[in-house]
Design an enzyme around this catalytic site. Sequence first.
Site, PDB file in Angstrom:
ATOM      1  N   LYS A   2      10.336 -20.244  71.220  1.00  0.00           N
ATOM      2  CA  LYS A   2      11.357 -19.406  70.580  1.00  0.00           C
ATOM      3  C   LYS A   2      10.882 -19.122  69.159  1.00  0.00           C
ATOM      4  O   LYS A   2      10.919 -19.996  68.300  1.00  0.00           O
ATOM      5  CB  LYS A   2      12.725 -20.098  70.572  1.00  0.00           C
ATOM      6  CG  LYS A   2      13.828 -19.202  70.001  1.00  0.00           C
ATOM      7  CD  LYS A   2      15.188 -19.858  70.076  1.00  0.00           C
ATOM      8  CE  LYS A   2      16.334 -18.893  69.797  1.00  0.00           C
ATOM      9  NZ  LYS A   2      16.233 -18.086  68.607  1.00  0.00           N
ATOM     10  N   LYS A  16      13.948 -19.685  80.835  1.00  0.00           N
ATOM     11  CA  LYS A  16      14.408 -18.512  81.584  1.00  0.00           C
ATOM     12  C   LYS A  16      14.161 -18.695  83.081  1.00  0.00           C
ATOM     13  O   LYS A  16      13.098 -19.176  83.472  1.00  0.00           O
ATOM     14  CB  LYS A  16      13.638 -17.275  81.125  1.00  0.00           C
ATOM     15  CG  LYS A  16      13.746 -17.013  79.627  1.00  0.00           C
ATOM     16  CD  LYS A  16      12.864 -15.855  79.192  1.00  0.00           C
ATOM     17  CE  LYS A  16      13.021 -15.585  77.710  1.00  0.00           C
ATOM     18  NZ  LYS A  16      12.147 -14.514  77.218  1.00  0.00           N
ATOM     19  N   GLU A  59      11.168 -22.231  66.536  1.00  0.00           N
ATOM     20  CA  GLU A  59      12.493 -22.860  66.442  1.00  0.00           C
ATOM     21  C   GLU A  59      12.781 -23.800  67.586  1.00  0.00           C
ATOM     22  O   GLU A  59      13.743 -24.547  67.545  1.00  0.00           O
ATOM     23  CB  GLU A  59      13.568 -21.778  66.521  1.00  0.00           C
ATOM     24  CG  GLU A  59      13.849 -21.042  65.248  1.00  0.00           C
ATOM     25  CD  GLU A  59      15.060 -20.139  65.458  1.00  0.00           C
ATOM     26  OE1 GLU A  59      16.058 -20.354  64.758  1.00  0.00           O
ATOM     27  OE2 GLU A  59      15.004 -19.259  66.318  1.00  0.00           O
ATOM     28  N   GLU A  98       9.411 -10.518  69.641  1.00  0.00           N
ATOM     29  CA  GLU A  98       9.884 -11.029  68.354  1.00  0.00           C
ATOM     30  C   GLU A  98       8.818 -10.695  67.321  1.00  0.00           C
ATOM     31  O   GLU A  98       7.628 -10.965  67.530  1.00  0.00           O
ATOM     32  CB  GLU A  98      10.095 -12.552  68.453  1.00  0.00           C
ATOM     33  CG  GLU A  98      10.763 -13.175  67.252  1.00  0.00           C
ATOM     34  CD  GLU A  98      12.306 -13.060  67.260  1.00  0.00           C
ATOM     35  OE1 GLU A  98      12.879 -12.335  68.098  1.00  0.00           O
ATOM     36  OE2 GLU A  98      12.925 -13.693  66.391  1.00  0.00           O
ATOM     37  N   ARG A 152      24.794 -12.215  77.530  1.00  0.00           N
ATOM     38  CA  ARG A 152      24.388 -13.539  77.085  1.00  0.00           C
ATOM     39  C   ARG A 152      24.344 -14.354  78.367  1.00  0.00           C
ATOM     40  O   ARG A 152      25.375 -14.762  78.887  1.00  0.00           O
ATOM     41  CB  ARG A 152      25.397 -14.080  76.082  1.00  0.00           C
ATOM     42  CG  ARG A 152      24.847 -15.138  75.175  1.00  0.00           C
ATOM     43  CD  ARG A 152      25.814 -15.489  74.074  1.00  0.00           C
ATOM     44  NE  ARG A 152      25.717 -14.618  72.922  1.00  0.00           N
ATOM     45  CZ  ARG A 152      24.804 -14.713  71.960  1.00  0.00           C
ATOM     46  NH1 ARG A 152      23.889 -15.655  72.018  1.00  0.00           N
ATOM     47  NH2 ARG A 152      24.798 -13.888  70.948  1.00  0.00           N
ATOM     48  N   GLU A 192       9.397 -20.694  77.134  1.00  0.00           N
ATOM     49  CA  GLU A 192       8.584 -19.943  76.170  1.00  0.00           C
ATOM     50  C   GLU A 192       8.911 -20.444  74.782  1.00  0.00           C
ATOM     51  O   GLU A 192      10.016 -20.939  74.547  1.00  0.00           O
ATOM     52  CB  GLU A 192       8.944 -18.445  76.234  1.00  0.00           C
ATOM     53  CG  GLU A 192       8.519 -17.749  77.489  1.00  0.00           C
ATOM     54  CD  GLU A 192       9.119 -16.331  77.582  1.00  0.00           C
ATOM     55  OE1 GLU A 192       9.890 -15.919  76.697  1.00  0.00           O
ATOM     56  OE2 GLU A 192       8.808 -15.658  78.563  1.00  0.00           O
ATOM     57  N   ARG A 249      14.062  -9.698  66.220  1.00  0.00           N
ATOM     58  CA  ARG A 249      13.916  -9.090  67.543  1.00  0.00           C
ATOM     59  C   ARG A 249      13.366  -7.674  67.387  1.00  0.00           C
ATOM     60  O   ARG A 249      13.861  -6.911  66.552  1.00  0.00           O
ATOM     61  CB  ARG A 249      15.289  -9.038  68.217  1.00  0.00           C
ATOM     62  CG  ARG A 249      15.298  -8.545  69.663  1.00  0.00           C
ATOM     63  CD  ARG A 249      15.170  -9.711  70.575  1.00  0.00           C
ATOM     64  NE  ARG A 249      15.246  -9.388  71.988  1.00  0.00           N
ATOM     65  CZ  ARG A 249      16.169  -9.887  72.809  1.00  0.00           C
ATOM     66  NH1 ARG A 249      17.121 -10.674  72.359  1.00  0.00           N
ATOM     67  NH2 ARG A 249      16.124  -9.613  74.089  1.00  0.00           N
ATOM     68  N   ARG A 289      17.660  -5.761  66.964  1.00  0.00           N
ATOM     69  CA  ARG A 289      18.581  -6.417  67.888  1.00  0.00           C
ATOM     70  C   ARG A 289      19.854  -5.588  68.066  1.00  0.00           C
ATOM     71  O   ARG A 289      20.445  -5.579  69.120  1.00  0.00           O
ATOM     72  CB  ARG A 289      18.911  -7.769  67.268  1.00  0.00           C
ATOM     73  CG  ARG A 289      19.743  -8.675  68.058  1.00  0.00           C
ATOM     74  CD  ARG A 289      19.989  -9.887  67.166  1.00  0.00           C
ATOM     75  NE  ARG A 289      20.677 -10.919  67.897  1.00  0.00           N
ATOM     76  CZ  ARG A 289      21.964 -10.891  68.175  1.00  0.00           C
ATOM     77  NH1 ARG A 289      22.691  -9.863  67.800  1.00  0.00           N
ATOM     78  NH2 ARG A 289      22.513 -11.891  68.830  1.00  0.00           N
TER      79      ARG A 289
HETATM   80  P1  ATP Z   1      19.466 -16.992  66.965  1.00  0.00           P
HETATM   81  O1  ATP Z   1      20.346 -17.301  65.818  1.00  0.00           O
HETATM   82  O2  ATP Z   1      19.166 -18.176  67.798  1.00  0.00           O
HETATM   83  O3  ATP Z   1      18.273 -16.159  66.657  1.00  0.00           O
HETATM   84  P2  ATP Z   1      20.691 -14.699  68.066  1.00  0.00           P
HETATM   85  O4  ATP Z   1      22.168 -14.644  68.076  1.00  0.00           O
HETATM   86  O5  ATP Z   1      19.957 -13.813  67.133  1.00  0.00           O
HETATM   87  O6  ATP Z   1      20.357 -16.202  67.894  1.00  0.00           O
HETATM   88  P3  ATP Z   1      20.203 -15.353  70.736  1.00  0.00           P
HETATM   89  O7  ATP Z   1      20.302 -14.561  71.959  1.00  0.00           O
HETATM   90  O8  ATP Z   1      21.277 -16.340  70.543  1.00  0.00           O
HETATM   91  O9  ATP Z   1      20.120 -14.389  69.517  1.00  0.00           O
HETATM   92  O10 ATP Z   1      18.775 -16.074  70.724  1.00  0.00           O
HETATM   93  C1  ATP Z   1      17.711 -15.384  71.262  1.00  0.00           C
HETATM   94  C2  ATP Z   1      16.906 -14.732  70.177  1.00  0.00           C
HETATM   95  O11 ATP Z   1      15.711 -15.463  69.987  1.00  0.00           O
HETATM   96  C3  ATP Z   1      16.452 -13.368  70.607  1.00  0.00           C
HETATM   97  O12 ATP Z   1      17.374 -12.403  70.171  1.00  0.00           O
HETATM   98  C4  ATP Z   1      15.104 -13.187  69.968  1.00  0.00           C
HETATM   99  O13 ATP Z   1      15.254 -12.509  68.741  1.00  0.00           O
HETATM  100  C5  ATP Z   1      14.624 -14.585  69.683  1.00  0.00           C
HETATM  101  N1  ATP Z   1      13.446 -15.016  70.472  1.00  0.00           N
HETATM  102  C6  ATP Z   1      12.369 -15.657  69.984  1.00  0.00           C
HETATM  103  N2  ATP Z   1      11.486 -15.969  70.956  1.00  0.00           N
HETATM  104  C7  ATP Z   1      12.006 -15.489  72.109  1.00  0.00           C
HETATM  105  C8  ATP Z   1      11.558 -15.512  73.467  1.00  0.00           C
HETATM  106  N3  ATP Z   1      10.422 -16.093  73.835  1.00  0.00           N
HETATM  107  N4  ATP Z   1      12.360 -14.930  74.394  1.00  0.00           N
HETATM  108  C9  ATP Z   1      13.522 -14.346  74.039  1.00  0.00           C
HETATM  109  N5  ATP Z   1      13.993 -14.306  72.773  1.00  0.00           N
HETATM  110  C10 ATP Z   1      13.250 -14.876  71.815  1.00  0.00           C
END
Ligand code: ATP
Length: 644
Positions: free
Chosen positions: A300, A459, A454, A355, A473, A298, A305, A321
């Site tokens: 990103k 998944k 990004e 998101e 995680r 998917e 969040r 989040r």
């Molecule tokens: P990052 O700095 O990469 O945003 P993070 O620490 O906030 O990291 P991570 O779990 O490391 O969170 O990365 C996943 C994050 O990416 C999710 O918390 C969500 O906010 C975002 N995201 C964007 N698109 C998606 C998607 N398709 N599926 C899941 N998460 C997504």
Amino acid sequence: QIDHEVHRTENSSKIIANKPVQYAALCDVFEKLEEETGRLKNLAIASEFFCDILKRGVNQDVAEQNLIEVTYLMINRLGPDYEPDLELGLGETLLLKALAQSTGRELRHIKDDYHKAGDIGKVAQISRSRQPIMFKPKPLTIHQVFQNLAEVAKSTGNSSQSRKIGIINRMLAACAGQEAKFLMRSLEGKLRINFGEKSVLVALAKAFAEFECGTGNHSESEADLNALVRAQDQIKEAFAQTPNYEMIIHNCLKYGVGHVAEHCTLKPGIPVKPMLAKPTKSITEIMDTLQDRKFTCEYKYDGERAQVHLLPDGSMRVYSRNSENMTERYPDLIPVIDELRAKNPEIRSLILDSECVAWNLESHEILPFQILATRKRKEVQEKDIKVRVCLFVFDVLYFNGESIIQKPLNERREYLDKHVIEIPEKLQFATRLDSTSVDEMSAFLDQSVHDSCEGLMIKALFGKESHYEPSKRSKYWLKLKKDYLEGVGDSLDLVVIGGYIGKGKRTGWYGGFLLASYNQDTGEYESICKIGTGFSEELLASLTEQLKPKETPKPKPSYVYDKDNSNAEPDVWFEPSMVFEVKVADLTTSPLYKSGASYFGNRDKGISLRFPRFIQIRTDKATEDATSSEQIVEMYESQAVVQS
Ligand code: ATP
């Protein structure tokens, strides 16, 4: 009102009259935790206290009420983190004033002591001990302290300052021994007991397991050890789905800790801890990790969040989040959800994971996170909103009274496709590609970046591995960011704990910063690197303006750095308040920094970053949500494997 709250208020006075626990007993535990640095010993100290509370409860209600309040006091909150106004963290000006009034000392002397000690708790304890006392005050109970703190946290409006000082003074007058120290630290919002929330959960599990095994003493028998492991897993799972100690403790007592997770399941109106992803560096690494499993890719999205809850009463909530209620910050999402309900009137209740991304209505494009970050965070009026948002939905966790997190992702997607109807430019599904071809994935990655994302989230799609695992995680949720393909696979989010006075062109501002990772087990901030690259002059000016009020005369007791080496100290220390996203070449060990040192079993050497470069401020992250020291160790170790 949620029913568990009703439950608490109905019972509280009766219970507490029955068998109060004294605040002094909890302060003794705090003192021991503060002195002891070993995690296992700390767990034993806390769980023994919890277990005592369980044993002394004349009936289940007494134990329940006492344990709930003690748990909240230990994590320094007065209720679930998704409920507003239950957080402490009063400013030092107010606290110093209250201390001066209640002890009769001059404010300037109190301030001097504070600047020397750097800890308001210690100043309170010394001031109280020097105060002549005519009558021995009646001992404070946990319940009184809890109620008073809640009153302080909730008082708002014009005369709130004097009301707060009044309550604090009454409590201080009843404090003996070390109570004043911990009371003031609680009010300041920083207990400094080396015991984070994650450890509190484990200690609770241990206490219940020991209590249930009958003797209250844990044996090393295999059956007891299994019960302990199960208790920990159950409590963690329950907390991830229902982050509410009242419900968890209630259900542990009612059904046993070994079954608590079955009774603490998702509920609209209570945010579930979001599932998180592991970083990866290449499509090949993804192929190695997922092997012959079917997976999906998917986009990103780069926004914030947003867990969107549709409640049966027709209302909606949006949670961040870290489970913060953001509904008032996004009033523009209310009509979107109304439209969704209108499009499918069969929806009675729903939880979506998505998101929230800044959206340009004219060019019909995604805007970067920096634009989203310019939106007001408080008192947002719909008419004043300039930056529009679109929700990109990537998961559904609950539908019409049923939790579906334990269904595979392909089935959850069927729910999404069937019941949730897209609203262009307001609520759309995350763009997806169900392919395991390396070439197709590479092309999809390029396309995601072209579309202002990004990179990709990859998944697992079928089977148990693709269940939604709250707060985990997971290695079946991988993130692949275009920018970091050659680096450590991800950027790091680090807490700013110190600053360096700028020289030359940077005179008048801070020229660099000392950063730290957050140790979730101890609640400490562990130094990781100095950063001075990636900042424009405007940014340094603005950072100086924002961080100046956060300067503190001494490092916080929760800061772990090399105290014997002056090179490890910044020019000024800050309160932990800001998180920087940082890009880095690689991780290395260093005697000067302390990140992850406790996990190596060698406190002399920690992990540091090579060539850190500032990317942006993570306004959506609290300092406790920064990259954890445990994750840093994991990244360091996976890098060592890659290099070997
Ligand atoms: P990052 O700095 O990469 O945003 P993070 O620490 O906030 O990291 P991570 O779990 O490391 O969170 O990365 C996943 C994050 O990416 C999710 O918390 C969500 O906010 C975002 N995201 C964007 N698109 C998606 C998607 N398709 N599926 C899941 N998460 C997504």
